[in-house]
Scaffold this motif. Sequence first.
Motif, PDB file in Angstrom:
ATOM      1  N   SER A  63       0.823  -1.209   0.000  1.00  0.00           N
ATOM      2  CA  SER A  63       0.000   0.000   0.000  1.00  0.00           C
ATOM      3  C   SER A  63       0.858   1.262   0.000  1.00  0.00           C
ATOM      4  N   SER A  64       1.958   1.205   0.728  1.00  0.00           N
ATOM      5  CA  SER A  64       2.815   2.388   0.823  1.00  0.00           C
ATOM      6  C   SER A  64       3.533   2.696  -0.482  1.00  0.00           C
ATOM      7  N   ARG A  65       3.605   1.719  -1.380  1.00  0.00           N
ATOM      8  CA  ARG A  65       4.264   1.932  -2.674  1.00  0.00           C
ATOM      9  C   ARG A  65       3.308   2.516  -3.705  1.00  0.00           C
ATOM     10  N   LEU A  66       2.017   2.547  -3.417  1.00  0.00           N
ATOM     11  CA  LEU A  66       1.041   3.047  -4.367  1.00  0.00           C
ATOM     12  C   LEU A  66       1.025   4.578  -4.360  1.00  0.00           C
ATOM     13  N   TYR A  67       0.484   5.136  -5.407  1.00  0.00           N
ATOM     14  CA  TYR A  67       0.552   6.579  -5.610  1.00  0.00           C
ATOM     15  C   TYR A  67      -0.785   7.074  -6.152  1.00  0.00           C
ATOM     16  N   ARG A  68      -1.162   8.260  -5.750  1.00  0.00           N
ATOM     17  CA  ARG A  68      -2.431   8.867  -6.170  1.00  0.00           C
ATOM     18  C   ARG A  68      -3.636   8.048  -5.704  1.00  0.00           C
ATOM     19  N   ILE A  69      -3.535   7.457  -4.549  1.00  0.00           N
ATOM     20  CA  ILE A  69      -4.647   6.726  -3.949  1.00  0.00           C
ATOM     21  C   ILE A  69      -5.116   7.500  -2.727  1.00  0.00           C
ATOM     22  N   ARG A  70      -6.414   7.655  -2.581  1.00  0.00           N
ATOM     23  CA  ARG A  70      -6.942   8.360  -1.416  1.00  0.00           C
ATOM     24  C   ARG A  70      -6.804   7.485  -0.173  1.00  0.00           C
ATOM     25  N   ARG A  71      -6.416   8.100   0.936  1.00  0.00           N
ATOM     26  CA  ARG A  71      -6.138   7.340   2.151  1.00  0.00           C
ATOM     27  C   ARG A  71      -7.361   6.604   2.678  1.00  0.00           C
ATOM     28  N   GLU A  72      -8.529   7.223   2.557  1.00  0.00           N
ATOM     29  CA  GLU A  72      -9.724   6.571   3.079  1.00  0.00           C
ATOM     30  C   GLU A  72     -10.091   5.337   2.257  1.00  0.00           C
ATOM     31  N   SER A  73      -9.554   5.217   1.034  1.00  0.00           N
ATOM     32  CA  SER A  73      -9.839   4.052   0.196  1.00  0.00           C
ATOM     33  C   SER A  73      -9.242   2.787   0.792  1.00  0.00           C
ATOM     34  N   TYR A  74      -8.060   2.921   1.394  1.00  0.00           N
ATOM     35  CA  TYR A  74      -7.452   1.757   2.041  1.00  0.00           C
ATOM     36  C   TYR A  74      -8.339   1.261   3.170  1.00  0.00           C
ATOM     37  N   LEU A  75      -8.810   2.197   3.983  1.00  0.00           N
ATOM     38  CA  LEU A  75      -9.665   1.844   5.115  1.00  0.00           C
ATOM     39  C   LEU A  75     -10.938   1.155   4.626  1.00  0.00           C
ATOM     40  N   ARG A  76     -11.559   1.709   3.599  1.00  0.00           N
ATOM     41  CA  ARG A  76     -12.803   1.119   3.082  1.00  0.00           C
ATOM     42  C   ARG A  76     -12.568  -0.277   2.519  1.00  0.00           C
ATOM     43  N   PHE A  77     -11.462  -0.460   1.802  1.00  0.00           N
ATOM     44  CA  PHE A  77     -11.181  -1.776   1.223  1.00  0.00           C
ATOM     45  C   PHE A  77     -10.913  -2.796   2.318  1.00  0.00           C
ATOM     46  N   GLY A  78     -10.266  -2.363   3.399  1.00  0.00           N
ATOM     47  CA  GLY A  78     -10.048  -3.260   4.526  1.00  0.00           C
ATOM     48  C   GLY A  78     -11.353  -3.704   5.164  1.00  0.00           C
ATOM     49  N   ILE A  79     -12.291  -2.763   5.321  1.00  0.00           N
ATOM     50  CA  ILE A  79     -13.610  -3.103   5.858  1.00  0.00           C
ATOM     51  C   ILE A  79     -14.327  -4.076   4.925  1.00  0.00           C
ATOM     52  N   PHE A  80     -14.220  -3.826   3.615  1.00  0.00           N
ATOM     53  CA  PHE A  80     -14.850  -4.719   2.630  1.00  0.00           C
ATOM     54  C   PHE A  80     -14.288  -6.137   2.729  1.00  0.00           C
ATOM     55  N   LEU A  81     -12.977  -6.281   2.869  1.00  0.00           N
ATOM     56  CA  LEU A  81     -12.373  -7.612   2.962  1.00  0.00           C
ATOM     57  C   LEU A  81     -12.809  -8.340   4.228  1.00  0.00           C
ATOM     58  N   HIS A  82     -12.996  -7.589   5.320  1.00  0.00           N
ATOM     59  CA  HIS A  82     -13.526  -8.222   6.538  1.00  0.00           C
ATOM     60  C   HIS A  82     -14.937  -8.746   6.291  1.00  0.00           C
ATOM     61  N   ALA A  83     -15.762  -7.933   5.629  1.00  0.00           N
ATOM     62  CA  ALA A  83     -17.118  -8.378   5.315  1.00  0.00           C
ATOM     63  C   ALA A  83     -17.078  -9.608   4.406  1.00  0.00           C
ATOM     64  N   LEU A  84     -16.182  -9.598   3.427  1.00  0.00           N
ATOM     65  CA  LEU A  84     -16.033 -10.751   2.529  1.00  0.00           C
ATOM     66  C   LEU A  84     -15.608 -11.994   3.303  1.00  0.00           C
ATOM     67  N   PHE A  85     -14.709 -11.824   4.255  1.00  0.00           N
ATOM     68  CA  PHE A  85     -14.249 -12.951   5.065  1.00  0.00           C
ATOM     69  C   PHE A  85     -15.428 -13.640   5.763  1.00  0.00           C
ATOM     70  N   TYR A  86     -16.260 -12.850   6.449  1.00  0.00           N
ATOM     71  CA  TYR A  86     -17.372 -13.460   7.182  1.00  0.00           C
ATOM     72  C   TYR A  86     -18.437 -14.003   6.231  1.00  0.00           C
ATOM     73  N   GLY A  87     -18.579 -13.368   5.063  1.00  0.00           N
ATOM     74  CA  GLY A  87     -19.491 -13.912   4.072  1.00  0.00           C
ATOM     75  C   GLY A  87     -19.036 -15.283   3.597  1.00  0.00           C
ATOM     76  N   LEU A  88     -17.735 -15.442   3.361  1.00  0.00           N
ATOM     77  CA  LEU A  88     -17.206 -16.730   2.914  1.00  0.00           C
ATOM     78  C   LEU A  88     -17.283 -17.790   4.006  1.00  0.00           C
ATOM     79  N   VAL A  89     -17.056 -17.376   5.263  1.00  0.00           N
ATOM     80  CA  VAL A  89     -17.183 -18.332   6.374  1.00  0.00           C
ATOM     81  C   VAL A  89     -18.619 -18.817   6.480  1.00  0.00           C
ATOM     82  N   LEU A  90     -19.581 -17.903   6.311  1.00  0.00           N
ATOM     83  CA  LEU A  90     -20.993 -18.311   6.323  1.00  0.00           C
ATOM     84  C   LEU A  90     -21.293 -19.272   5.179  1.00  0.00           C
ATOM     85  N   TRP A  91     -20.689 -19.037   4.030  1.00  0.00           N
ATOM     86  CA  TRP A  91     -20.959 -19.862   2.857  1.00  0.00           C
ATOM     87  C   TRP A  91     -20.308 -21.244   2.970  1.00  0.00           C
ATOM     88  N   THR A  92     -19.058 -21.285   3.444  1.00  0.00           N
ATOM     89  CA  THR A  92     -18.338 -22.563   3.501  1.00  0.00           C
ATOM     90  C   THR A  92     -18.646 -23.369   4.758  1.00  0.00           C
TER      91      THR A  92
END
Length: 393
Positions: A63-92
């Motif tokens: 993430s630190s090597r990326l450029y022209r990325i908004r800081r809040e985007s990292y936070l949002r993507f992290g929240i999304f991956l957590h949601a995806l994790f629990y969705g996959l646990v529910l599915w599997t």
Amino acid sequence: MAYREWTKSMRMLLWIGVLFTMASALSSAFVNVFLWKQTKSLVMLAIFNGLQYTMMPIVFFVSSRLYRIRRESYLRFGIFLHALFYGLVLWTGNRANPYWMGILLGMGAGFYWYGYNLLSLRLTESRARGEFGSWSGMLGSLATMVAPLVSGFTIASINALGYSIIFSLSLGFFASAFLVSQRLESIEETELPVPIFRRQHPNWNRVLLGNFFQGIREGVFVFFAAIMIMIATGSEWGLGKYTSINALLSSLSFFAVGKLLRWHRYNESMLIGSFLSSGAIALFLFEQDYKTITLYGIITSIFSPLFLVPFGARIYHVIDEAHERYEREYIVEREIVLNAGRVLSIASFISTYRFLSEEWIPPYLLLIGSMQILAVLILRNVGFRLKKMWEDA
């Protein structure tokens, strides 16, 4: 600065953290129990947690090597991956695998905390960081107090279906945190990344070494106490009550530390907190029953904030004092070193558990738990312009 004087983005960041903590607190301890019930293996749990600690610094670095990325985007993507994790646990369900679970959750945590740490540096003022950390710790502890009671009672009452309900609730809180994050101030990365581990600030190496020893302290204890409670009680309700009581005590302690502790008492506070938190681990040398684990949890919950609040404040102040231009690199360096300590802790636990007899486990826990004292001794001589800053406040 009082809460009413904070900016809108500071308040939004605080409540995103609370929602994220609530979502995690509902399920995080019970994910370990969920896996332990399937595998009956502490080694597999250690691998699951170790993979998270391995992925987090990798994500931080990328993430630190990326450029022209908004800081809040990292936070949002992290929240999304957590949601995806629990969705996959529910599915599997029972087919969930500790390896992909650890990797995915580690990636989510990496993106979330990278964004959260950078936003904390940019959106919070230096004189408000102690108060911000206190509010974050207090409200986070309150969330951690309520959530495990709900989870433990639900799972104990409805058995297998209870896990599905709790993981679904976590999914909902992550979705809420994602929505609140839309109201954050947009901050774009405009500076090109520079090589890491090139900082020359005289205090920074001490900060890194202190974080390494703190990581060793944290690695195993993230999951060990919860599993010990589960083994001792055989009930998720018992784990829920244990976690809730500890969170209540931790919340009160965070509040008191935030209101009463002054900068010139940071060294004494860190030393007292680390000695008593480490000393509580010595209880395992005598017994490993429910009463011992409960007493350990109570002592740790009360006295850990005495260490954690000034420890975190010092790290951010050193970064501020060093150079704002390289704040990304400082955050990444710290995360790499902190998680290196955690991975070392996990690896040494696996080796101790596999190759030595069980009576070696309590001395091992005492040894790694005492690493926090080394962190204090290293950071106690770190000098920065706190006095003028607090006088100006």
